[in-house]
Design an enzyme around this catalytic site. Structure first.
Site, short mmCIF file in Angstrom:
data_model
loop_
_atom_site.label_atom_id
_atom_site.label_comp_id
_atom_site.label_asym_id
_atom_site.label_seq_id
_atom_site.Cartn_x
_atom_site.Cartn_y
_atom_site.Cartn_z
CD1 TRP A 10 87.54 38.38 22.20
CD2 TRP A 10 86.92 39.90 23.43
NE1 TRP A 10 87.97 39.75 22.33
CE2 TRP A 10 87.69 40.23 22.67
CE3 TRP A 10 85.61 40.21 25.10
CZ2 TRP A 10 88.03 41.82 23.86
CZ3 TRP A 10 86.33 41.67 25.38
CH2 TRP A 10 87.16 42.40 24.47
CG HIS A 98 81.07 29.14 16.90
ND1 HIS A 98 81.77 27.77 17.34
CD2 HIS A 98 82.17 29.40 16.47
CE1 HIS A 98 83.35 27.35 17.12
NE2 HIS A 98 83.19 29.04 16.94
CD GLU A 169 83.65 30.16 13.35
OE1 GLU A 169 84.70 30.68 13.63
OE2 GLU A 169 83.05 29.38 13.48
CB SER A 211 93.51 28.79 12.60
OG SER A 211 93.48 27.80 13.38
#
Ligand code: PGA
Length: 246
Positions: A10, A98, A169, A211
């Site tokens: 989130w 991340h 990612e 995505s």
């Protein structure tokens, strides 16, 4: 572990009030959905919303994850959140490394490995994000970059009993609407998974992120050796998340 795992990241896109509403309105439905689809969902709200979700635990296939943790055990680290507290809140997963944190907080591969060590001590599975930039991809450096990002993490993991999960990612795929060609993704996952498992002598699940939507999830599910996906913006709305998991 259920057959496919969905990590809902989130980020800072859901306020405390919105997280409360999501819990009240959708937690039970989400729990049922994971059971009927035999999937695992790991919900990663902001630190301040973790407490709300703790009340819904334990659940067989629905898990709680944090978005980051401190590289230190305890002490004078203003603003940091320790892995022990995350464990006490019921977190069994935690995203680290991340690309947004690597960029905005200048996190190094070595710092990320320290976070991994802290999480593994608390029996929390770190979800380590790795990924190349568009320029690195153009220059044919993808595999070298991924291995470089992983090396300190693997050294830590090889020396402990701790579990690990890796999310590939590509930076150029995050929030852009672009995803890798399935053949390229298959090749990257297979090569890096082999590198990781040879290094650690452990089975390490691989996820893809960037995505992910209800339109591309069926194709992504066909990628060999992929255990799940990490979803950003499409995970903040219950119906959109439901479409992906269903
Ligand atoms: P996205 O984000 O699904 O919005 O591209 C994924 C991520 O950054 O983890």
């Amino acid at each position: 572990m259920a057959s496919f795992t969905y990590i809902a990241n989130w980020k800072m896109n859901v306020s405390l009030q919105q997280a409360k509403r999501f819990y009240e309105e959708h937690w039970e439905d989400l729990d049922n959905l994971t059971a009927t689809t035999n999937s695992s969902v790991v919900l990663c709200p902001s630190f301040v919303a973790l407490n709300i979700y703790s009340t819904g635990l334990p659940s067989k296939n629905l898990h709680l994850g944090a978005q980051d943790c401190s590289p230190y055990t305890s002490g004078p680290y203003t603003g940091d959140i320790d892995a022990l507290s995350l464990h006490q809140l019921g977190c069994t997963f935690c995203i680290v490394g991340h690309s947004e944190r690597r960029r905005t907080h200048q996190e190094s591969n070595e710092l990320i490995a320290q976070k991994v060590a802290q999480l593994q001590l608390q029996k929390i599975t770190p979800i380590v994000c790795i990924g190349e930039s568009a320029q690195e991809k153009e220059a044919g450096k993808t595999l070298a970059i991924l291995e470089q990002q992983l090396k300190p993490v693997l050294t830590v993991t090889a020396a402990t009993e701790g579990s690990l999960c890796i999310a590939y990612e590509p930076i150029w795929a995050i929030g852009s609407g672009n995803t890798p060609h399935l053949n390229d993704l298959t090749h990257t996952i297979a090569t890096v998974k082999n590198y990781v498992e040879t290094y650690t002598h452990k089975k390490i699940p691989f996820l893809y992120g960037g995505s992910v939507t209800s339109e591309n999830i069926s194709a992504l599910r066909t990628v060999p050796l992929l255990s799940g996906v990490l979803i950003g913006s499409a995970s903040t709305d219950f119906n959109s998340l439901k479409k992906i998991v269903s």
